[in-house]
Motif scaffolding. Structure first.
Motif, PDB file in Angstrom:
ATOM      1  N   GLY A   7      85.190  16.122  41.113  1.00 29.07           N
ATOM      2  CA  GLY A   7      84.168  15.575  41.931  1.00 29.07           C
ATOM      3  C   GLY A   7      83.055  16.575  42.369  1.00 29.07           C
ATOM      4  N   ILE A   8      82.121  16.108  42.743  1.00 30.71           N
ATOM      5  CA  ILE A   8      81.072  17.074  43.459  1.00 30.71           C
ATOM      6  C   ILE A   8      80.566  16.388  44.660  1.00 30.71           C
ATOM      7  CG2 ILE A   8      78.867  15.822  42.101  1.00 30.71           C
ATOM      8  CD1 ILE A   8      77.899  18.693  42.074  1.00 30.71           C
ATOM      9  N   ASP A   9      80.339  17.325  45.715  1.00 33.49           N
ATOM     10  CA  ASP A   9      79.915  16.854  47.020  1.00 33.49           C
ATOM     11  C   ASP A   9      78.508  15.600  46.896  1.00 33.49           C
ATOM     12  OD1 ASP A   9      78.585  16.179  49.510  1.00 33.49           O
ATOM     13  OD2 ASP A   9      78.483  18.400  50.039  1.00 33.49           O
ATOM     14  N   HIS A  11      76.341  14.460  48.729  1.00 31.87           N
ATOM     15  CA  HIS A  11      75.293  14.920  48.921  1.00 31.87           C
ATOM     16  C   HIS A  11      74.369  16.135  48.428  1.00 31.87           C
ATOM     17  CE1 HIS A  11      76.748  13.128  52.952  1.00 31.87           C
ATOM     18  NE2 HIS A  11      75.920  12.478  52.846  1.00 31.87           N
ATOM     19  N   THR A  12      74.763  16.478  47.491  1.00 30.80           N
ATOM     20  CA  THR A  12      73.950  17.550  46.588  1.00 30.80           C
ATOM     21  C   THR A  12      72.978  16.897  45.555  1.00 30.80           C
ATOM     22  OG1 THR A  12      75.555  17.667  44.738  1.00 30.80           O
ATOM     23  CG2 THR A  12      76.002  18.891  46.437  1.00 30.80           C
ATOM     24  N   GLY A  13      73.203  15.666  45.464  1.00 31.27           N
ATOM     25  CA  GLY A  13      72.208  15.059  44.322  1.00 31.27           C
ATOM     26  C   GLY A  13      72.653  15.290  43.050  1.00 31.27           C
ATOM     27  N   GLY A  14      73.852  15.737  42.947  1.00 29.43           N
ATOM     28  CA  GLY A  14      74.312  15.886  41.418  1.00 29.43           C
ATOM     29  C   GLY A  14      74.248  17.186  40.914  1.00 29.43           C
ATOM     30  N   GLU A  15      73.614  18.163  41.820  1.00 28.07           N
ATOM     31  CA  GLU A  15      73.654  19.530  41.445  1.00 28.07           C
ATOM     32  C   GLU A  15      73.947  20.357  42.419  1.00 28.07           C
ATOM     33  OE1 GLU A  15      69.271  20.249  40.615  1.00 28.07           O
ATOM     34  OE2 GLU A  15      69.086  18.459  39.113  1.00 28.07           O
ATOM     35  N   VAL A  20      84.529  20.688  42.539  1.00 28.06           N
ATOM     36  CA  VAL A  20      85.868  20.739  42.414  1.00 28.06           C
ATOM     37  C   VAL A  20      86.509  20.248  40.999  1.00 28.06           C
ATOM     38  CG1 VAL A  20      88.366  20.214  43.258  1.00 28.06           C
ATOM     39  CG2 VAL A  20      86.445  20.268  44.986  1.00 28.06           C
ATOM     40  N   TRP A  21      87.247  21.226  40.394  1.00 30.34           N
ATOM     41  CA  TRP A  21      87.863  20.990  39.172  1.00 30.34           C
ATOM     42  C   TRP A  21      89.518  21.312  39.207  1.00 30.34           C
ATOM     43  CZ3 TRP A  21      83.640  24.125  39.778  1.00 30.34           C
ATOM     44  CH2 TRP A  21      82.239  23.709  39.211  1.00 30.34           C
ATOM     45  N   VAL A  22      90.165  20.723  38.098  1.00 33.99           N
ATOM     46  CA  VAL A  22      91.629  21.161  38.008  1.00 33.99           C
ATOM     47  C   VAL A  22      91.762  22.009  36.529  1.00 33.99           C
ATOM     48  CG1 VAL A  22      93.814  20.310  37.635  1.00 33.99           C
ATOM     49  CG2 VAL A  22      92.340  19.301  39.413  1.00 33.99           C
ATOM     50  N   GLU A  23      91.991  23.066  36.499  1.00 37.38           N
ATOM     51  CA  GLU A  23      92.426  23.788  35.299  1.00 37.38           C
ATOM     52  C   GLU A  23      93.730  23.243  34.676  1.00 37.38           C
ATOM     53  OE1 GLU A  23      93.537  26.104  32.532  1.00 37.38           O
ATOM     54  OE2 GLU A  23      94.629  26.624  34.150  1.00 37.38           O
ATOM     55  N   GLU A  24      93.557  22.612  33.506  1.00 39.49           N
ATOM     56  CA  GLU A  24      94.369  21.854  32.582  1.00 39.49           C
ATOM     57  C   GLU A  24      95.806  22.690  32.314  1.00 39.49           C
ATOM     58  OE1 GLU A  24      94.424  18.634  31.801  1.00 39.49           O
ATOM     59  OE2 GLU A  24      92.458  17.885  32.499  1.00 39.49           O
ATOM     60  N   GLU A  25      95.619  23.804  32.210  1.00 34.65           N
ATOM     61  CA  GLU A  25      96.936  24.546  31.791  1.00 34.65           C
ATOM     62  C   GLU A  25      97.801  25.126  33.020  1.00 34.65           C
ATOM     63  OE1 GLU A  25      94.444  23.965  28.580  1.00 34.65           O
ATOM     64  OE2 GLU A  25      93.889  25.122  30.331  1.00 34.65           O
ATOM     65  N   SER A  26      97.189  25.433  33.934  1.00 34.54           N
ATOM     66  CA  SER A  26      98.113  25.919  35.166  1.00 34.54           C
ATOM     67  C   SER A  26      98.049  25.076  36.319  1.00 34.54           C
ATOM     68  CB  SER A  26      96.986  27.208  35.614  1.00 34.54           C
ATOM     69  OG  SER A  26      95.837  26.938  36.236  1.00 34.54           O
ATOM     70  N   ALA A  27      97.191  23.829  36.402  1.00 39.65           N
ATOM     71  CA  ALA A  27      96.891  22.982  37.385  1.00 39.65           C
ATOM     72  C   ALA A  27      96.327  23.489  38.790  1.00 39.65           C
ATOM     73  CB  ALA A  27      98.502  22.255  37.693  1.00 39.65           C
ATOM     74  N   ARG A  64      82.991  27.753  51.927  1.00 39.11           N
ATOM     75  CA  ARG A  64      82.958  26.742  52.943  1.00 39.11           C
ATOM     76  C   ARG A  64      82.804  25.478  51.975  1.00 39.11           C
ATOM     77  NH1 ARG A  64      81.209  26.421  58.186  1.00 39.11           N
ATOM     78  NH2 ARG A  64      80.688  28.619  57.968  1.00 39.11           N
ATOM     79  N   MET A  65      83.929  24.511  52.169  1.00 37.95           N
ATOM     80  CA  MET A  65      84.004  23.150  52.036  1.00 37.95           C
ATOM     81  C   MET A  65      83.609  22.225  53.058  1.00 37.95           C
ATOM     82  SD  MET A  65      84.528  23.614  48.611  1.00 37.95           S
ATOM     83  CE  MET A  65      85.037  21.963  47.807  1.00 37.95           C
ATOM     84  N   PRO A  66      82.598  21.280  52.951  1.00 39.99           N
ATOM     85  CA  PRO A  66      82.495  20.243  54.135  1.00 39.99           C
ATOM     86  C   PRO A  66      83.586  19.348  54.098  1.00 39.99           C
ATOM     87  CG  PRO A  66      80.488  20.239  52.579  1.00 39.99           C
ATOM     88  CD  PRO A  66      81.502  21.251  51.958  1.00 39.99           C
ATOM     89  N   VAL A  67      83.743  18.720  55.380  1.00 38.60           N
ATOM     90  CA  VAL A  67      84.854  17.759  55.409  1.00 38.60           C
ATOM     91  C   VAL A  67      84.455  16.466  54.434  1.00 38.60           C
ATOM     92  CG1 VAL A  67      83.593  16.548  57.445  1.00 38.60           C
ATOM     93  CG2 VAL A  67      86.287  16.581  57.150  1.00 38.60           C
ATOM     94  N   ARG A  68      83.112  16.216  54.198  1.00 41.55           N
ATOM     95  CA  ARG A  68      82.887  15.133  53.541  1.00 41.55           C
ATOM     96  C   ARG A  68      83.456  15.158  52.077  1.00 41.55           C
ATOM     97  NH1 ARG A  68      77.944  17.356  54.413  1.00 41.55           N
ATOM     98  NH2 ARG A  68      77.008  18.524  52.395  1.00 41.55           N
TER      99      ARG A  68
END
Length: 91
Positions: A7-9, A11-15, A20-27, A64-68
């Motif tokens: 997912g992406i915040d 409030h960024t407008g998609g850019e 956040v991603w998950v790396e498939e091999e290591s989790a 910094r990761m906003p609470v949202r």
């Protein structure tokens, strides 16, 4: 390395970030976010927590990761658990 987009915040407008991603091999969780300002960075770099000095090595950044984005981070943790379980099942 394969990254699963979580997912992406909204409030960024998609850019940009935070993203956040998950790396498939290591989790592992892979996070993109705005680097904290110098004042906060100096506080993080000089804080003693639970008897351990913390610092920021040259190869690391504090972001910094906003609470949202908490919902996105929870989804990423759930996805990481699933990936980790899938790898245990394969072994």
């Amino acid at each position: 390395m394969t990254l699963r987009f979580v997912g992406i915040d909204p409030h960024t407008g998609g850019e940009g970030s935070p993203t956040v991603w998950v790396e498939e091999e290591s989790a592992d969780l892979v996070l993109q976010g705005a680097e904290v300002d110098e004042l906060l960075k100096s506080l993080v770099g000089s804080t003693e927590w639970a008897g351990h000095k913390t610092g920021i090595p040259a190869h690391e950044r504090v972001i910094r990761m906003p609470v949202r984005t908490a919902k996105i981070l929870r989804e990423a943790c759930d996805a990481a658990k699933r990936v980790s379980a899938e790898h245990r099942d394969v072994r």
